[in-house]
Write an enzyme that holds these catalytic residues in place. Structure first.
Site, short mmCIF file in Angstrom:
data_model
loop_
_atom_site.label_atom_id
_atom_site.label_comp_id
_atom_site.label_asym_id
_atom_site.label_seq_id
_atom_site.Cartn_x
_atom_site.Cartn_y
_atom_site.Cartn_z
N HIS A 12 0.91 -1.40 -0.01
CA HIS A 12 -0.03 0.00 -0.03
C HIS A 12 0.89 1.29 0.09
O HIS A 12 0.57 2.30 -0.93
CB HIS A 12 -0.98 0.10 1.38
CG HIS A 12 -1.91 -1.08 1.37
ND1 HIS A 12 -2.08 -1.92 2.52
CD2 HIS A 12 -2.70 -1.45 0.62
CE1 HIS A 12 -3.08 -2.62 2.29
NE2 HIS A 12 -3.69 -2.40 1.11
N LYS A 72 -15.26 -7.23 6.07
CA LYS A 72 -14.14 -8.40 6.55
C LYS A 72 -14.00 -8.53 8.00
O LYS A 72 -13.21 -9.13 8.36
CB LYS A 72 -12.81 -7.63 5.85
CG LYS A 72 -12.77 -7.80 4.54
CD LYS A 72 -11.45 -7.37 4.02
CE LYS A 72 -11.04 -7.90 2.66
NZ LYS A 72 -9.78 -6.95 2.07
N ARG A 79 -2.49 -6.23 -7.90
CA ARG A 79 -1.28 -7.35 -7.86
C ARG A 79 -1.34 -8.18 -8.76
O ARG A 79 -0.68 -8.15 -9.79
CB ARG A 79 -1.66 -7.91 -6.41
CG ARG A 79 -1.42 -6.81 -5.38
CD ARG A 79 -1.45 -7.55 -3.98
NE ARG A 79 -2.93 -7.81 -3.99
CZ ARG A 79 -3.65 -8.60 -2.94
NH1 ARG A 79 -3.09 -9.02 -2.08
NH2 ARG A 79 -4.78 -8.60 -2.87
N SER A 115 -2.87 -8.03 3.44
CA SER A 115 -2.90 -7.84 4.88
C SER A 115 -3.32 -9.28 5.70
O SER A 115 -2.66 -9.49 6.79
CB SER A 115 -4.09 -6.90 5.31
OG SER A 115 -3.88 -5.77 4.44
N1 COA Z 1 0.16 -4.39 -2.33
C1 COA Z 1 -0.19 -5.47 -1.29
N2 COA Z 1 -1.35 -5.69 -0.98
C2 COA Z 1 -2.04 -4.96 -1.51
C3 COA Z 1 -2.32 -3.92 -2.43
C4 COA Z 1 -0.69 -3.76 -2.80
N3 COA Z 1 -0.56 -2.69 -3.56
N4 COA Z 1 -3.41 -3.53 -2.48
C5 COA Z 1 -4.11 -4.35 -1.86
N5 COA Z 1 -3.54 -5.19 -1.10
C6 COA Z 1 -4.14 -6.06 -0.43
C7 COA Z 1 -4.55 -5.92 0.91
O1 COA Z 1 -3.51 -6.29 2.01
C8 COA Z 1 -5.75 -6.66 1.07
O2 COA Z 1 -5.28 -7.97 1.68
P1 COA Z 1 -6.45 -8.82 2.29
O3 COA Z 1 -7.54 -9.44 1.63
O4 COA Z 1 -5.60 -9.95 2.86
O5 COA Z 1 -7.13 -8.01 3.63
C9 COA Z 1 -6.21 -6.81 -0.07
O6 COA Z 1 -5.47 -6.63 -1.15
C10 COA Z 1 -7.34 -5.72 -0.38
O7 COA Z 1 -7.21 -4.71 0.59
P2 COA Z 1 -7.45 -3.09 0.35
O8 COA Z 1 -6.55 -2.68 -0.64
O9 COA Z 1 -7.21 -2.49 1.84
O10 COA Z 1 -8.85 -2.60 -0.24
P3 COA Z 1 -10.14 -3.51 0.28
O11 COA Z 1 -10.49 -4.60 -1.05
O12 COA Z 1 -9.99 -4.15 1.72
O13 COA Z 1 -11.11 -2.41 0.11
C11 COA Z 1 -12.98 -1.00 -0.41
C12 COA Z 1 -12.36 -2.41 -0.58
C13 COA Z 1 -12.76 -0.27 0.97
C14 COA Z 1 -12.49 0.18 -1.24
C15 COA Z 1 -14.38 -1.20 -0.90
O14 COA Z 1 -14.80 -2.39 0.04
C16 COA Z 1 -15.26 0.14 -0.56
O15 COA Z 1 -15.19 1.00 -1.49
N6 COA Z 1 -15.96 -0.07 0.46
C17 COA Z 1 -16.95 1.10 0.66
C18 COA Z 1 -18.42 0.73 0.31
C19 COA Z 1 -18.78 0.61 -1.07
O16 COA Z 1 -18.55 1.74 -1.71
N7 COA Z 1 -19.18 -0.22 -1.79
C20 COA Z 1 -19.49 -0.37 -3.13
C21 COA Z 1 -18.11 -0.67 -3.79
S1 COA Z 1 -18.83 -1.20 -5.69
#
Ligand code: COA
Length: 161
Positions: free
Chosen positions: A18, A42, A91, A129
């Protein structure tokens, strides 16, 4: 365009992957909001405040970056803040399907807001994560894979403090 972009995520916790995206995004966009989603499905390990604190500590001194949190829809937060760009890291192929769905749904909800994808750097492709938490849980070494502030927090968390 006002040059404001949002990098959203659950950041539970923030990883070096990140941080790499944040550093690269801030070279492209004049202003970046790192936005912690508080209503993730989550069941986060760390509270909103803990996740925000780890991010603040890890990004200390990085200019033009704001750290905030939001509940509800990401596009509503983006509209509220006047941002027209959402940044997401990609990724592997496995990320694509979910990201594709989210980007299309967000565009349907808010046609003026674009999602921009950045390829995760090679050295961070395997990080998530979830795996970081698992390795730390079994006392494995996560230094370098997460910022130091996150490593310390994970150690304290696993010791139950
Ligand atoms: N390098 C390493 N790991 C990465 C990464 C990177 N560049 N980018 C993402 N990851 C990993 C994270 O560690 C995480 O791992 P995990 O699945 O083991 O927890 C995973 O990828 C995704 O995490 P993150 O980037 O934090 O995003 P998320 O998918 O948890 O977040 C939101 C998603 C918050 C953006 C989305 O749910 C959201 O917009 N929520 C608000 C409600 C909404 O609007 N919903 C409608 C959406 S259409």
């Amino acid at each position: 365009m006002n040059g404001l972009a949002i990098y959203p995520g659950s950041f539970d916790p923030l990883t070096s992957g990140h941080v790499d995206i944040i550093h690269r995004a801030v070279e492209i966009f004049p202003r970046l909001i790192v936005a912690v989603a508080t209503n993730v499905r989550k069941h986060p390990t760390f509270s909103e405040e803990e996740r925000l604190d780890m991010i603040r500590e890890s990004l200390k001194g990085l200019e033009r970056v704001e750290i905030d949190s939001f509940t509800g829809l990401l596009v509503d937060f983006a509209k509220e803040r006047g941002a027209k760009v959402l940044v997401r890291g990609l990724r592997a192929l496995s990320d694509f399907e979910n990201e594709f769905q989210m980007a299309h749904m967000n565009r349907r909800l808010a046609p003026g807001i674009e999602t921009i994808f950045m390829m995760t750097s090679q050295e961070h492709f395997y990080i998530s994560s979830q795996t970081v938490k698992e390795v730390a849980h079994f006392d494995g070494d996560v230094s370098g894979v997460v910022p130091d502030a996150v490593r310390k927090k994970l150690t304290a968390y696993n010791k139950g403090s």
